[in-house]
Write a protein that holds these residues in place. Structure first.
Motif, PDB file in Angstrom:
ATOM      1  N   GLU A  16      16.690   8.877 -18.312  1.00  0.00           N
ATOM      2  CA  GLU A  16      16.717   9.533 -17.130  1.00  0.00           C
ATOM      3  C   GLU A  16      15.226   9.627 -16.535  1.00  0.00           C
ATOM      4  O   GLU A  16      15.407   9.519 -15.183  1.00  0.00           O
ATOM      5  CB  GLU A  16      17.592  10.853 -17.342  1.00  0.00           C
ATOM      6  CG  GLU A  16      18.926  10.552 -17.934  1.00  0.00           C
ATOM      7  CD  GLU A  16      19.727  10.126 -16.589  1.00  0.00           C
ATOM      8  OE1 GLU A  16      19.278  10.499 -15.344  1.00  0.00           O
ATOM      9  OE2 GLU A  16      21.030   9.724 -16.952  1.00  0.00           O
ATOM     10  N   ALA A  17      14.503  10.251 -17.321  1.00  0.00           N
ATOM     11  CA  ALA A  17      13.336  10.362 -16.512  1.00  0.00           C
ATOM     12  C   ALA A  17      12.596   9.055 -15.961  1.00  0.00           C
ATOM     13  O   ALA A  17      12.049   9.124 -14.983  1.00  0.00           O
ATOM     14  CB  ALA A  17      12.147  11.156 -17.563  1.00  0.00           C
ATOM     15  N   LEU A  18      12.872   7.901 -16.913  1.00  0.00           N
ATOM     16  CA  LEU A  18      12.160   6.577 -16.212  1.00  0.00           C
ATOM     17  C   LEU A  18      13.225   5.939 -15.078  1.00  0.00           C
ATOM     18  O   LEU A  18      12.996   5.228 -14.808  1.00  0.00           O
ATOM     19  CB  LEU A  18      12.080   5.846 -17.674  1.00  0.00           C
ATOM     20  CG  LEU A  18      10.873   6.288 -18.520  1.00  0.00           C
ATOM     21  CD1 LEU A  18      11.004   5.155 -19.702  1.00  0.00           C
ATOM     22  CD2 LEU A  18       9.808   6.177 -17.831  1.00  0.00           C
ATOM     23  N   LYS A  19      14.375   6.414 -15.282  1.00  0.00           N
ATOM     24  CA  LYS A  19      15.642   5.916 -14.381  1.00  0.00           C
ATOM     25  C   LYS A  19      15.731   4.364 -14.518  1.00  0.00           C
ATOM     26  O   LYS A  19      15.640   3.540 -13.635  1.00  0.00           O
ATOM     27  CB  LYS A  19      15.180   5.933 -12.789  1.00  0.00           C
ATOM     28  CG  LYS A  19      14.966   7.605 -12.201  1.00  0.00           C
ATOM     29  CD  LYS A  19      14.689   7.542 -10.853  1.00  0.00           C
ATOM     30  CE  LYS A  19      14.116   8.952 -10.511  1.00  0.00           C
ATOM     31  NZ  LYS A  19      15.352   9.887 -10.693  1.00  0.00           N
ATOM     32  N   ILE A  20      15.752   4.124 -16.047  1.00  0.00           N
ATOM     33  CA  ILE A  20      16.139   2.850 -16.507  1.00  0.00           C
ATOM     34  C   ILE A  20      17.071   2.102 -15.741  1.00  0.00           C
ATOM     35  O   ILE A  20      17.031   0.991 -15.253  1.00  0.00           O
ATOM     36  CB  ILE A  20      16.202   2.654 -17.800  1.00  0.00           C
ATOM     37  CG1 ILE A  20      14.827   3.150 -18.549  1.00  0.00           C
ATOM     38  CG2 ILE A  20      16.464   1.170 -18.443  1.00  0.00           C
ATOM     39  CD1 ILE A  20      14.928   3.364 -20.012  1.00  0.00           C
ATOM     40  N   GLU A  21      18.373   3.032 -15.719  1.00  0.00           N
ATOM     41  CA  GLU A  21      19.587   2.150 -15.069  1.00  0.00           C
ATOM     42  C   GLU A  21      19.245   1.811 -13.679  1.00  0.00           C
ATOM     43  O   GLU A  21      19.724   0.766 -13.099  1.00  0.00           O
ATOM     44  CB  GLU A  21      20.785   3.146 -15.188  1.00  0.00           C
ATOM     45  CG  GLU A  21      22.079   2.568 -14.738  1.00  0.00           C
ATOM     46  CD  GLU A  21      23.315   2.500 -15.850  1.00  0.00           C
ATOM     47  OE1 GLU A  21      24.172   2.506 -15.524  1.00  0.00           O
ATOM     48  OE2 GLU A  21      22.906   2.375 -16.996  1.00  0.00           O
ATOM     49  N   ASP A  22      18.640   2.809 -13.154  1.00  0.00           N
ATOM     50  CA  ASP A  22      18.511   2.557 -11.604  1.00  0.00           C
ATOM     51  C   ASP A  22      17.485   1.212 -11.257  1.00  0.00           C
ATOM     52  O   ASP A  22      17.383   0.274 -10.394  1.00  0.00           O
ATOM     53  CB  ASP A  22      17.754   3.735 -10.762  1.00  0.00           C
ATOM     54  CG  ASP A  22      18.660   4.901 -10.552  1.00  0.00           C
ATOM     55  OD1 ASP A  22      20.007   4.299 -10.812  1.00  0.00           O
ATOM     56  OD2 ASP A  22      18.258   5.958 -10.387  1.00  0.00           O
ATOM     57  N   ARG A  23      16.282   1.190 -12.372  1.00  0.00           N
ATOM     58  CA  ARG A  23      15.495   0.013 -12.335  1.00  0.00           C
ATOM     59  C   ARG A  23      16.213  -1.510 -12.554  1.00  0.00           C
ATOM     60  O   ARG A  23      15.965  -2.464 -12.182  1.00  0.00           O
ATOM     61  CB  ARG A  23      14.338   0.227 -13.268  1.00  0.00           C
ATOM     62  CG  ARG A  23      13.554   1.284 -12.634  1.00  0.00           C
ATOM     63  CD  ARG A  23      12.280   1.781 -13.642  1.00  0.00           C
ATOM     64  NE  ARG A  23      11.598   2.956 -13.441  1.00  0.00           N
ATOM     65  CZ  ARG A  23      10.773   3.243 -12.453  1.00  0.00           C
ATOM     66  NH1 ARG A  23      10.263   2.064 -11.887  1.00  0.00           N
ATOM     67  NH2 ARG A  23      10.422   4.315 -12.369  1.00  0.00           N
TER      68      ARG A  23
END
Length: 230
Positions: free
Chosen positions: A70-77
């Motif tokens: 969530e902190a890295l916003k992997i899904e958004d990336r």
């Protein structure tokens, strides 16, 4: 890398076949077939997840991994990467991005991808990835027939993801243990169950943001070994 290459090619071939058959597969058939595939994905995930011998490690890995993701916003990336691909195509309705992200998660997350790539790197045994290639080829037919040609870009994601694991396993042979592989695979199984739930539209789960959980058992056992805990 042979197993990974075959896997990527099977996805590309399956996508092409799915696009050819798209007009010949009626909507209600596609929907029912995809529900069947989703249930199969759930079963594959369950079969791997229940093999864990350390439920506490699995839970903590999922929780901590989800926080990191969530902190890295992997899904958004991942979605952003799909949209970048989409911007270089003629599609403007979001279908390419959705197809790329969905297919990449389906093909990359799971015990077969992890264990198969590790086996390839450690022993040169590609049988697990060959079996995965058959499954992915079949799934890609139906994914592409319903979601479009964006599925084909997931072949590149599979090649990079599994290739990286294979090369990493080859260089870290002395650090990997059977219990480590088992727990990593169990977490992968939980994540692929989540993908099945997404495919069935039961609940939208941000599987991409949970991906760091797969790496945590490796870190756990590495630290455990380093400080001499049995």
């Amino acid at each position: 890398m042979l197993g990974t290459i075959v896997n990527a090619l099977s996805i590309a071939l399956g996508t092409a076949l799915g696009l050819i058959l798209k007009s010949g597969i009626r909507d209600h058939y596609r929907e029912t077939i995809m529900d069947g595939v989703a249930l199969s994905v759930l079963l594959i995930g369950m079969m791997s997840a229940i093999k864990t011998n350390d439920l506490v490690l699995l839970i903590f890995s999922l929780v901590i991994g989800s926080i990191i993701g969530e902190a890295l916003k992997i899904e958004d990336r991942l979605a952003g990467l799909g949209q970048l691909i989409e911007s270089r195509t003629s599609s403007t309705d979001g279908s390419v991005a959705k197809a790329f992200v969905t297919a990449s998660l389906v093909f990359c997350v799971g015990s077969m991808a992890i264990v198969g790539s590790i086996e390839s790197g450690l022993t040169g045994n590609h049988q697990t990835l060959f079996a995965k290639s058959v499954l992915d080829g079949i799934v890609s037919i139906f994914l592409s027939s319903t979601m479009g040609f964006g599925v084909i870009f997931s072949a590149a994601a599979v090649f990079l993801y599994q290739g990286m694991i294979t090369l990493l396993a080859s260089s870290l042979k002395s650090l990997l243990t059977d219990e480590m592989i088992r727990e990593i695979s169990a977490i992968g199984g939980v994540l692929i169950m989540a993908i099945g739930l997404n495919m069935l539209k039961i609940k939208k789960i941000k599987v991409g943001n949970m991906l760091p959980a797969i790496l945590l058992p490796f870190l756990y056992y590495f630290i455990k070994k380093a400080i001499g805990i049995a």
